[in-house]
Write a protein that holds these residues in place. Structure first.
Motif, PDB file in Angstrom:
ATOM      1  N   GLU A   1       0.824  -1.216   0.000  1.00 48.58           N
ATOM      2  CA  GLU A   1       0.000   0.000   0.000  1.00 48.58           C
ATOM      3  C   GLU A   1       0.856   1.264   0.000  1.00 48.58           C
ATOM      4  O   GLU A   1       0.334   2.362   0.111  1.00 48.58           O
TER       5      GLU A   1
ATOM      6  N   GLY B   1       2.562   2.706  -2.247  1.00 49.77           N
ATOM      7  CA  GLY B   1       2.498   3.576  -3.423  1.00 49.77           C
ATOM      8  C   GLY B   1       3.869   4.038  -3.884  1.00 49.77           C
ATOM      9  O   GLY B   1       4.856   3.333  -3.694  1.00 49.77           O
ATOM     10  N   TRP B   2       3.915   5.226  -4.461  1.00 51.16           N
ATOM     11  CA  TRP B   2       5.184   5.690  -5.031  1.00 51.16           C
ATOM     12  C   TRP B   2       6.188   6.045  -3.944  1.00 51.16           C
ATOM     13  O   TRP B   2       7.396   5.952  -4.151  1.00 51.16           O
TER      14      TRP B   2
ATOM     15  N   TRP C   1       7.767   0.042 -10.211  1.00 54.26           N
ATOM     16  CA  TRP C   1       6.419   0.373 -10.672  1.00 54.26           C
ATOM     17  C   TRP C   1       5.931  -0.671 -11.672  1.00 54.26           C
ATOM     18  O   TRP C   1       4.802  -1.155 -11.595  1.00 54.26           O
TER      19      TRP C   1
END
Lengths: 179, 170
Positions: free
Chosen positions: A78, A80-81, A162
């Motif tokens: 969770e 993210g980036w 990613w």
């Protein structure tokens, strides 16, 4: 023991290549070329030695100052980036060769890091590890080239991480029986 | 060589920070420096002559033609793939890159080559990644990073005007 054997086999391999190359130079281009290459390598060694010593001292000191591993809790699925950015930074800060970095993947994923973050970590370590940049890249290739190479490589851990979150192939750490 | 002086100054500063944490920290830093030195020095003493002897053997048109500054995308692709094939650690790859650069290879092409060596690293996949982390990990990692050497080369190509020293060097 295995790592020791590997290390020495590398040295042996390099020596063999060096001797073969030297013989080829002698046969193809004569003694003058051998002397020229030998002189060039002495110059090279003397030229980069001070930078290399400085790089090693810097790497050895930074290693005492930068903690890694404790950051895994910010590298979950969770995350993210931000998780990818942290993982890339940890990769840069991780010293040592593959014998240290690949087990570190297991440590990170065991502590909760997801596939994207461990991939970002390992790519970023391989490409931009500070230890290697300081000990090899700056002394040998010069600060200008090293900087160009570093900037060009900076986004790569993030991109690989990613992409790997979107791969159809799933991975679970070895030893996880649910896999 | 201002770059060298800056590096030495930075190294001394970092060592100073380590010392401020206490004498034992400083000693650990020195011990690690010494261990590094003992480990790396033999490699270096063999790798440097290797690079200069190979430099005599590499036909200069490979470096300045195939991998030259004007070789474009195809040069970047050749460099990326060739990088992935270079076995061994930095003691093998960086002297080779130096050799290529001196023989006229382009900086962006060499960025692609180092990136290919670092992220594709076919030998490392076989020796470390598959044994330690398994085939699936190696697959995901390789698929995710296969385009990165080309991308890094393109970024370097775009950034090159900001590095006049590198252009002036050829």
């Amino acid at each position: 023991m295995l790592a020791l054997a590997r290390r020495h086999s590398t040295l042996l391999g390099l020596s063999v290549i060096t001797v073969v190359a030297a013989v080829l130079v002698f046969v193809l281009k004569g003694q003058g070329a051998v002397e020229h290459a030998w002189g060039a390598s002495i110059d090279l060694i003397l030229g980069i030695l001070p930078s290399m010593l400085a790089g090693m001292l810097m790497a050895g000191s930074l290693r005492q100052l930068v903690p890694t591993g404790a950051l895994a809790k910010w590298m979950g699925a969770e995350s993210g980036w931000k998780g990818l950015v942290i993982a890339s930074a940890v990769g840069i800060a991780t010293p040592g060769g593959p014998m240290a970095a690949f087990p570190m993947v297991l440590v990170l994923s065991g502590a909760g890091a997801d596939i994207g973050c461990v991939i970002a970590f390992i790519v970023s370590w391989g490409l931009n590890g500070f230890n290697r940049i300081l000990v090899w890249e700056v002394p040998l290739l010069g600060p200008d080239f090293a900087l160009l190479r570093f900037i060009s490589g900076l986004p790569m851990g993030f991109i690989a991480g990613w992409l790997s979150r979107r791969m159809p192939v799933k991975w679970a750490p070895p030893g996880d029986l649910s896999a | 060589m201002t770059g060298r002086l800056i590096l030495i100054a930075m190294a001394l500063a970092c060592f100073g920070f380590a010392l401020r944490r206490g004498i034992p920290t400083g000693q650990r830093a020195l011990r690690e420096t010494r261990d590094n030195l003992i480990r790396i020095m033999p490699m270096m003493l063999v790798a440097m002559p290797m690079a200069t002897f190979l430099a005599e053997l590499v036909p200069s048109d490979i470096a300045s033609g195939w991998l030259g500054p004007d070789s474009g995308i195809s040069g970047l692709l050749v460099a990326s793939f060739a990088g992935g094939l270079i076995p061994g650690g930095p003691y093998a790859s960086f002297p080779l890159v130096l050799t290529f650069l001196k023989a006229g290879a382009g900086p962006a092409q060499m960025v692609a080559l180092i990136t290919g060596w670092a992220v594709l690293a076919f030998h490392r996949v076989v020796m470390w990644e598959v044994p330690v982390l398994g085939f699936r990990f190696a697959l995901v990692r390789t698929l995710s990073s296969i385009a990165l050497p080309l991308l890094a080369g393109l970024i370097a190509e775009a950034l090159l005007p900001l590095f006049p020293h590198l252009l002036a060097g050829r």
